[in-house]
Each structure stands twice: as structure tokens, then as C-alpha cells.
Design an enzyme around this catalytic site. Structure first.
Site: not given
Ligand code: FAD
Length: 473
Positions: A275, A278, A307, A342, A360, A383
Site C-alpha cells: 500500500e 501504491w 455522463w 479503502n 468521476w 477515482w
Molecule cells: C476512490 C478512492 C479515493 C481515495 N482517496 C484517498 C485520499 O484522498 N487520500 C489517501 O491517503 N488515500 C486515498 N485512497 C486510498 C486508501 O483508500 C486510503 O489511503 C486508506 O483507506 C487509508 O486508510 P489507512 O491509513 O488505514 O490505510 P492502510 O491500509 O493502513 O495503508 C497504509 C497507507 O498506505 C497508503 N495507501 C493505502 N492504500 C492506498 C491506495 N490505494 N492508494 C494510495 N495510497 C494508499 C495510505 O497513505 C495509507 O495510510 C483512496 C482510495 C480510493 C479507492
């Protein structure tokens, strides 16, 4: 004597802050810090009032922590980035700043601003750092020096590069031999603010480090098994800290490797590391393709999808009143806490785009207006992934079924019940289709019927995407 100015932006911490550490390296230099609030700019990007409150809290904690090191923080509020260039210039003039240190931000407007600052400061040495990433943009490229467009080969190259050049964390600065600094009154800005829950999001750097340590010790090994189930506390909830820079991704990496040493070799903790990769992928993409910052789709033909301008449906989605329990529970979690799991972000994004056929970008903006962890790169990436307009996105014909997603990831409806009290009377086995049950029972519910038929919506969406794709030829 040299005077060093550290310009804080999305890096509100003392530990492992590359710009701050560089500014403090010379013990004889006088060190000052600066933060500039830019409410008009924030409004243009629909920054969530909860994120503004989070930044204000972190900024005050940082100011206090800097004061304990005898580093004063200068605070200004101006409308936008153009005005902030002048502020930096004036602060440099007033304090005789010889060196400016800052950590890069990779969004288009931020890069333009920084370039303007460097042009304006003719008598000050400016130094920028790749601090918000583990590996700098440009460090992970294909053999022909292109940015990877697909995640898995990017990840493999990223891991190879990491093992060859493991970045270390830098220490927090020592207390400076300088006049004593007091933090002073609480700083604030005029941007609207909404309180955030300090139980959910660490209120200062110390709490963030403790949460990171606890997650890596106790939960990272189980992350793979738990991360998809929103009723569980299976993820780190560190996204807000990472978004505003209360933690660095290097701190996350090193803490993970200290607790889960096999994470780099595909062992326990490796899925969490994924993650973090990512996160880097989307940041690197944004740097390489600045059009993403302007909300351009990665796949050009998707811009021709017609859309649906349906305002009523968009509002029902925002409020969590679509009649699909997993979607509605997720949206209420977002609206009430500023965070969403997520798996649910993927489900609600797919629902907005592929069931309601709403652009979107509307969802992207709404998320930014609510999220305490709002971050352009990750949000745009998420998105565009869900809308099938991005690089390495879900293919356009992959359409989540919101009912079966609910059944898979919230089987007993535990999460749904937490956020939708109006479904309390609905039995467990009916929780994902409450109206089917209510009709059979001859009951009415204080909960909307589905605003769209998923099967029909699927057909319409496929047709809309295919028409757009064909018009490319
Ligand atoms: C439509 C959509 C919009 C999103 N918008 C954001 C946003 O504005 N800001 C944001 O930080 N994340 C976003 N995410 C990614 C992800 O959903 C969140 O980072 C995550 O849910 C945060 O929870 P956590 O800290 O417990 O994550 P954990 O699962 O513990 O992951 C650790 C860290 O990894 C990073 N991370 C995790 N998943 C992703 C991912 N798919 N893409 C990029 N980084 C990731 C984050 O910094 C997160 O804190 C989005 C995902 C989707 C599908």
C-alpha cells in the site's frame, strides 16, 4: 552568520524531516520556520474543513515542538499561492535569510509556486528535498526511462531500487543554542473548520509515532487477512498523518521492517508495504503526468463517456440514501468521520460512476471536501482506478455489484448496522437487500428503496463506455 528558513507545507513534523534536518545541520546557523495558510487556494481544491482542523492542530503542535528546540515559527495567512510567493520573499528580506529549505510537493500548482519562489529569491540559496516519498520521482523508471504505467512491474522495480538504495530516516533536530522561544498563542486560519475525532486520527507527532509502532507490532502481520473487512480495525488509519506529513513514509517503512523483517521478501507485513508502494506510484505518476492534476483522464477516450447529470442521484449518494446498504453505510462513515475504509472507497466510487453513470470528477471533489486524509495523488488515482479512466485501472467492463460486495465484505452486516440504525429490525440474512425482506413481510422501512436497478444500470454503463470507445476510431 547564516540564517536558515524552513518552509513547512505538507511535512508538519520534527522527525525525519529532510528540509528541517538540512537547515539545522550547521549548529551556528540561525534557524527559523515558516507556515503560510492559503485559504483561497484550499477552497479551490475543495479541502475538507476537517482536514483544515487537522492541519491547524498539527501546526500548533509543531510550533510548540519547534519552540522547545528554540526554533521560532513565523505564521502568515494569504489568499493563494501567488501571494505566498511574496510572503516568502518578504520573510527572507526581513530576517536576512541566506538559505531556504523546503520539501517538494508534486502537484502542478505547488511546483509552479516553488519555481516562482526560487526565481524571486535572487539572494537566497534554495534547496528542495524529496521528502514525502521513500524513493524520489524519477528513481523508478523503465529501461527506456519512461514512467511505469502498470503497478506490478513498477512495484518490482521499486523494490529492487529500494534494496540497492535504502533511504535512512534523519533525526529530529537538537535543541539549538539560541535565544529561548515560546510558542505563543494558538495559531488559526480563516478557512472553515470542522472538528476531527482525535481518537481516530493522532493529534500530534508523538501520538502518530505511537500509532505507527502499535500497528507495525500488533496488526501489520494480520493486515492481509483483515484489511478488506470494514467492520474490523484492520488497517493503520495513518492516512491523515501521511497526507499532512505528521509521519514520513520512510518512518513507516523502517518501523515496519523493524517489526516485520520479512516484509521486503513477501513475508508478514508485505501487503501493507504494498500500500505504501501504491502511494508512491500515484505520486510518481502525478509528477510525470501533470495533466492528472488537472483531472484529465489517463485514458483519453473515456473523456467522451456521456455522463449522467443527475443531481438528485448525486445528492442521494452523498447523503448515503441510495438504498444500497453497504454504499450508504460507507457514505455515512465518510460524512461523520472524514475517513472511509479503502474497500468501501472502491465500492462507493464504482457505484457513483458505474451504477449512476455520474462523472468521476464529481465524486473525486466530494471526497476531497470530506476527507481528513484528502490527497490529490491518492484520491485522483483511486477515482481514476474505479472509473476505469486511469493507468492500470479496473477495466471498464468490471462493474462491482454493490449487493454482492456487501455480502462478501460485511457478511453479517455488522458495519452496515453501525451506520444505518434504521435497519436495526432487519434480520441478518436480509441486511443487504432490506426492501426485498420488507415487501415480503408487508412492512415499510424508514430507509430508501434502491434508487437504481443494478442490472439495468450495468447494461447502460457498458453501452456508454463502449460508445465512447468506438467514437475514438
Ligand atoms: C476512490 C478512492 C479515493 C481515495 N482517496 C484517498 C485520499 O484522498 N487520500 C489517501 O491517503 N488515500 C486515498 N485512497 C486510498 C486508501 O483508500 C486510503 O489511503 C486508506 O483507506 C487509508 O486508510 P489507512 O491509513 O488505514 O490505510 P492502510 O491500509 O493502513 O495503508 C497504509 C497507507 O498506505 C497508503 N495507501 C493505502 N492504500 C492506498 C491506495 N490505494 N492508494 C494510495 N495510497 C494508499 C495510505 O497513505 C495509507 O495510510 C483512496 C482510495 C480510493 C479507492
Amino acid at each position: 552568520m547564516s540564517t536558515h528558513l524552513v518552509w513547512f507545507r505538507a511535512d508538519l513534523r520534527l522527525h525525519d524531516n529532510l528540509a528541517l534536518a538540512a537547515a539545522c545541520r550547521d549548529p551556528r546557523a540561525q534557524v527559523l520556520a515558516l507556515f503560510i495558510a492559503t485559504p483561497q487556494q484550499w477552497a479551490a481544491h475543495a479541502m475538507a474543513p476537517r482536514q483544515a482542523a487537522y492541519i491547524a492542530a498539527q501546526l500548533n503542535a509543531l510550533r510548540q515542538a519547534l519552540a522547545e528546540k528554540n526554533i521560532p515559527l513565523v505564521f502568515h495567512e494569504v489568499a493563494d499561492f501567488a501571494a505566498s510567493v511574496e510572503v516568502v520573499h518578504d520573510v527572507c528580506q526581513t530576517h536576512g535569510v541566506t538559505h531556504l529549505f523546503y520539501n517538494y510537493q508534486y502537484e502542478f500548482n505547488e511546483r509552479q509556486r516553488d519555481a516562482a519562489v526560487e526565481r524571486r529569491l535572487t539572494n537566497t540559496v534554495c534547496q528542495g528535498f524529496d521528502d514525502s516519498v521513500i524513493l524520489a520521482p524519477g528513481a523508478v523508471m523503465t529501461g527506456s526511462q519512461e514512467m511505469y504505467k502498470v503497478f506490478t512491474p513498477y512495484k518490482n522495480a521499486w523494490l529492487r531500487r529500494l534494496q540497492a538504495h535504502m533511504p535512512e530516516c534523519v533525526r529530529a533536530p537538537e535543541r539549538r543554542d539560541a535565544p529561548t522561544v515560546t510558542a505563543g498563542e494558538t495559531l488559526n486560519f480563516t478557512y472553515p473548520q470542522q472538528p476531527f475525532d482525535a481518537m481516530l486520527f493522532p493529534a500530534d507527532e508523538k501520538a502518530a509515532i505511537a500509532q505507527l509502532r502499535h500497528f507495525c507490532q500488533q496488526q501489520a502481520a494480520e493486515y492481509e487477512a483483515q484489511r478488506d473487512f470494514p467492520a474490523m480495525e484492520g488497517t493503520s488509519r495513518l492516512s491523515a498523518c501521511l497526507a499532512v506529513g505528521v509521519l514520513s513514509p520512510r518512518q513507516c517503512l523502517h518501523r515496519l521492517l523493524a517489526e516485520q523483517p520479512e516484509a521486503l521478501n513477501g513475508g508478514a507485513g508485505s501487503v501493507w508495504l504494498n500500500e505504501l508502494i501504491w502511494r508512491e506510484f500515484y505520486r510518481h505518476l502525478l509528477t510525470y503526468y501533470p495533466a492528472l492534476c488537472k483531472h484529465r483522464p489517463f485514458i483519453a477516450w473515456t473523456d467522451r463517456v456521456r455522463w449522467n447529470p443527475a443531481q438528485k442521484a448525486f445528492i442521494a449518494w452523498q447523503k448515503g440514501e441510495t438504498g444500497y446498504p453497504i454504499v450508504d453505510a460507507a457514505m455515512r462513515q465518510l460524512n461523520e468521520t472524514g475517513w472511509m475504509h479503502n474497500r468501501l472507497r472502491m465500492i462507493v466510487a464504482s457505484f457513483l460512476v458505474k451504477d449512476l453513470l455520474i462523472n468521476w470528477r464529481e465524486g473525486e471533489r466530494y471526497f476531497m471536501s470530506q476527507l481528513v486524509d484528502g490527497c490529490l495523488a491518492a484520491n485522483n488515482g483511486g477515482w481514476q482506478w474505479a472509473a476505469s479512466t486511469g493507468t492500470d485501472a479496473a477495466p471498464y467492463f468490471r462493474i462491482f455489484n454493490p449487493t454482492t460486495q456487501g455480502e462478501r465484505f460485511d457478511k453479517n452486516g455488522e458495519f452496515i448496522r453501525r451506520w444505518l440504525p434504521e435497519l436495526a429490525a432487519v434480520p441478518e440474512k436480509a441486511i443487504h437487500q432490506p426492501w426485498v425482506w420488507a415487501d415480503k413481510q408487508g412492512r415499510t422501512l424508514a430507509y430508501p428503496r434502491p434508487i437504481v436497478d443494478h442490472a439495468q444500470a450495468r447494461v447502460a454503463t457498458l453501452a456508454a463506455y463502449e460508445a465512447a470507445k468506438k467514437s475514438e476510431a
